[in-house]
Write a protein that holds these residues in place. Structure first.
Motif, PDB file in Angstrom:
ATOM      1  N   THR A   1      81.288 -14.434  75.689  1.00  0.00           N
ATOM      2  CA  THR A   1      80.422 -14.101  77.015  1.00  0.00           C
ATOM      3  C   THR A   1      80.360 -15.716  77.618  1.00  0.00           C
ATOM      4  O   THR A   1      80.493 -16.000  78.649  1.00  0.00           O
ATOM      5  CB  THR A   1      79.111 -13.696  76.669  1.00  0.00           C
TER       6      THR A   1
ATOM      7  N   ALA B   1      85.301 -10.498  75.183  1.00  0.00           N
ATOM      8  CA  ALA B   1      83.768 -10.164  75.387  1.00  0.00           C
ATOM      9  C   ALA B   1      83.596  -8.606  75.297  1.00  0.00           C
ATOM     10  O   ALA B   1      82.463  -8.410  74.911  1.00  0.00           O
ATOM     11  CB  ALA B   1      83.438 -10.988  76.902  1.00  0.00           C
TER      12      ALA B   1
ATOM     13  N   ARG C   1      80.749  -7.206  72.914  1.00  0.00           N
ATOM     14  CA  ARG C   1      79.468  -6.739  73.431  1.00  0.00           C
ATOM     15  C   ARG C   1      79.325  -5.063  73.292  1.00  0.00           C
ATOM     16  O   ARG C   1      78.176  -4.446  73.365  1.00  0.00           O
ATOM     17  CB  ARG C   1      79.669  -7.114  74.902  1.00  0.00           C
TER      18      ARG C   1
END
Length: 235
Positions: free
Chosen positions: A140, A121, A125
């Motif tokens: 996520t 993640a 991200r």
């Protein structure tokens, strides 16, 4: 159990969630240790001397000069280090088999689930050169699911295995990065209470505060560090 540790343990370390697992355990047990920085943004993890004790070119790793047979022993992989230190000291890793299984289940849950999924993640991200919507959503959402698992587990107990243990130490530093994972701990009140419970422990506070004498790398903007950290192949 009282442990006679004549010489400090060498901790090969960089201040990351996996590194903090071991500083927390060392602070909680009171074992003397010496931090040996492994600057992962500069490629220290690929140096031959480090690979000799950590063949997966990942930190943390330790060298305990007072090993189980009186001879030095090296250990790599954060979960294995936690288990070793737990056996060595008799602390936070019970000898009773039923209780030990409880701890190991949640330790391996972190090693195989929470850590890798949260790490992915973070990558998609924050660090991926292209915004891959599928990757962002995939990891996520998976971290969100794992927070839900933890929240349910903590509904009727203060700690993951009932009593405070290496399983909690393994998880805490990953959950402190919740914002980077696109999570909101207020949606998981039992997890939020657990986080505050652990942060109130002096050993956890000291372990999370351990730094090195080298400046941290801003991985989000340092393209050279990204080349070192991401996309490595066997050769």
């Amino acid at each position: 159990m009282s442990v006679s540790q004549q010489n400090p343990i060498d901790l090969f370390y960089w201040p990351t969630p996996n590194g903090h697992k071991i500083t927390i355990m060392l602070e909680e047990t009171g074992l003397p240790y010496r931090v040996v920085p492994v600057n992962i943004g500069k490629g220290d993890q690929f140096k031959p001397d480090f690979l000799a004790i950590s063949p997966n070119n990942r930190m943390p790793a330790i060298i305990d000069p007072d090993g189980p047979d009186g001879q030095p022993i090296s250990v790599f992989e954060s979960g294995a280090i936690l288990q070793y230190l737990g056996r060595k000291t008799g602390q936070f890793y019970p000898s009773d088999e039923r209780k030990r299984v409880e701890v190991e289940q949640w330790l391996f849950w972190q090693m195989g689930g929470l850590g890798p999924m949260a790490g992915q993640a973070h990558h998609f991200r924050l660090y991926a050169p292209e915004k891959v919507e599928y990757g962002i959503n995939r990891y996520t959402n998976e971290v969100n699911r794992l927070y839900g698992v933890m929240n349910k587990r903590l509904a009727d107990r203060d700690y993951l295995a009932g009593e405070y243990s290496i399983a909690d130490m393994a998880c805490i530093s990953w959950t402190l990065n919740w914002e980077r994972q696109g999570q909101d701990p207020s949606k998981f009140p039992n997890v939020q209470a657990w986080i505050e419970r652990l942060k109130a422990r002096p050993g956890v506070e000291r372990g999370l505060a351990v730094k090195t004498d080298q400046p941290a790398t801003d991985l989000a903007s340092d393209k050279e560090a990204q080349k070192i950290m991401f996309g490595q192949r066997a050769t």
